[in-house]
Write an enzyme that holds these catalytic residues in place. Structure first.
Site, PDB file in Angstrom:
ATOM      1  N   GLU A  21       0.838  -1.200   0.000  1.00  0.00           N
ATOM      2  CA  GLU A  21       0.000   0.000   0.000  1.00  0.00           C
ATOM      3  C   GLU A  21       0.874   1.251   0.000  1.00  0.00           C
ATOM      4  O   GLU A  21       2.058   1.204   0.349  1.00  0.00           O
ATOM      5  CB  GLU A  21      -0.933   0.014   1.205  1.00  0.00           C
ATOM      6  N   LYS A 155      -4.855  -1.904  13.790  1.00  0.00           N
ATOM      7  CA  LYS A 155      -4.152  -0.896  14.580  1.00  0.00           C
ATOM      8  C   LYS A 155      -4.724  -0.833  15.988  1.00  0.00           C
ATOM      9  O   LYS A 155      -5.934  -0.881  16.190  1.00  0.00           O
ATOM     10  CB  LYS A 155      -4.239   0.463  13.877  1.00  0.00           C
TER      11      LYS A 155
END
Length: 306
Positions: A21, A155
């Protein structure tokens, strides 16, 4: 969509390819460290005989595999926007340059025929989502794409129990790489269990092949924790996280601005320690992604000659 010659040639020849990404480059890491890290990720793969395919939108063209100049632009141009899957069509139509999130990267990589994608951490359910309905588009995107995503979990600024519940609801397989515990990005262990554990890249590939045989067009998430000795100090993590969430709420930060804000807050208030952990996380996932892609290419070649 434009697929680079290197990526196209590798796919046509059955050589291993790993998607990367670009949001981590444009928005997840500070300049100039971001460009150094992006180059390092690509070099790690090339040194292992794997073709890197960093994904971004450049002047309205969705690109799978960037030139050196394009990678520099994504890293250095402050006007580069953040693009999730829903943003791709407008960005292309309006000729915008943007960095792709997990959702957008997975979509473009899967369209190109890439089966393995390495990132730092995926998005998930945000804290307080019962009121805000704030949930990352990553989850819905991965529920419909046949791609294997290597990450250090979601996360840790997110609601991890709720994220795991949503992954279950969406029938997305989660594999713990040499662990029975779900990692928490900055932390090796979030305290949450994982149902399925694998010990090798070949184990992951066997799961991928089984999903293909069942026509389950969903992602396989490989949760790859940091070694415990390299994680962020848990007490420091918990204190800074509480402060960061309070600061985001006070400043009215919402939506796709939340994660960059929290990551920047962590970097500032951990004295840069979180930055090093962030890079370690991504590096470990790139290495493992390369191993899985290599094992997948080997299996595909074996199947073709059987």
């Amino acid at each position: 969509m434009s697929i680079s010659a290197a990526v196209s040639d590798a796919l046509a020849a059955g050589r291993p390819v790993v998607a990367l990404e670009s949001t981590i480059v444009a928005h997840g890491l500070p300049r100039p460290r971001n460009l150094d890290a992006a180059r390092s990720f690509e070099r790690l793969l090339r040194d292992a005989g794997v073709t890197p395919a960093t994904v971004a939108v450049v002047d309205g063209v969705a690109r799978v595999g960037l030139t050196a100049a394009e990678l520099e632009r994504i890293a250095e141009d402050p006007s580069v926007v953040k693009l999730s899957a829903r943003d791709l069509a407008p960005a292309m139509a309006l000729r915008v340059t943007g960095a792709t999130t997990v959702a957008a990267t997975a979509l473009l990589a899967a369209r190109a025929g890439i089966r393995v994608f390495s990132t730092g951490g995926i998005g998930g359910v945000h804290r307080g989502a019962a009121r805000s309905f704030d949930e990352s588009a990553d989850l819905v995107a991965l529920a419909g794409l046949p791609i294997t995503v290597v990450s250090a979990g979601a996360k840790s600024v997110l609601d991890l129990p709720a994220t795991l519940e949503r992954l279950e609801t969406l029938n997305i397989t989660v594999l713990g790489y040499r662990t029975n515990r779900y990692p928490g990005f900055y932390l090796a262990d979030s305290g949450l269990p994982i149902d399925w554990r694998v010990e090798s890249a070949e184990d992951v590939v066997a799961v991928m092949a089984a999903q293909d045989a069942l026509a389950l067009h969903r992602a396989v998430l490989v949760a790859n924790p940091l070694p415990a000795e390299r994680q962020l100090d848990p007490r420091l993590h918990d204190r800074v996280l509480a402060e960061a969430l309070a600061a985001a709420d006070q400043r009215g930060v919402t939506g796709k601005g939340v994660t960059p804000f929290l990551l920047a807050y962590f970097q500032e208030h951990t004295g840069g320690a979180s930055l090093e952990v962030n890079i370690d996380v991504a590096t470990g996932n790139v290495v493992l992604g390369g191993q899985i892609a290599t094992a997948w290419a080997r299996r595909e070649r074996s199947s073709a000659t059987a």
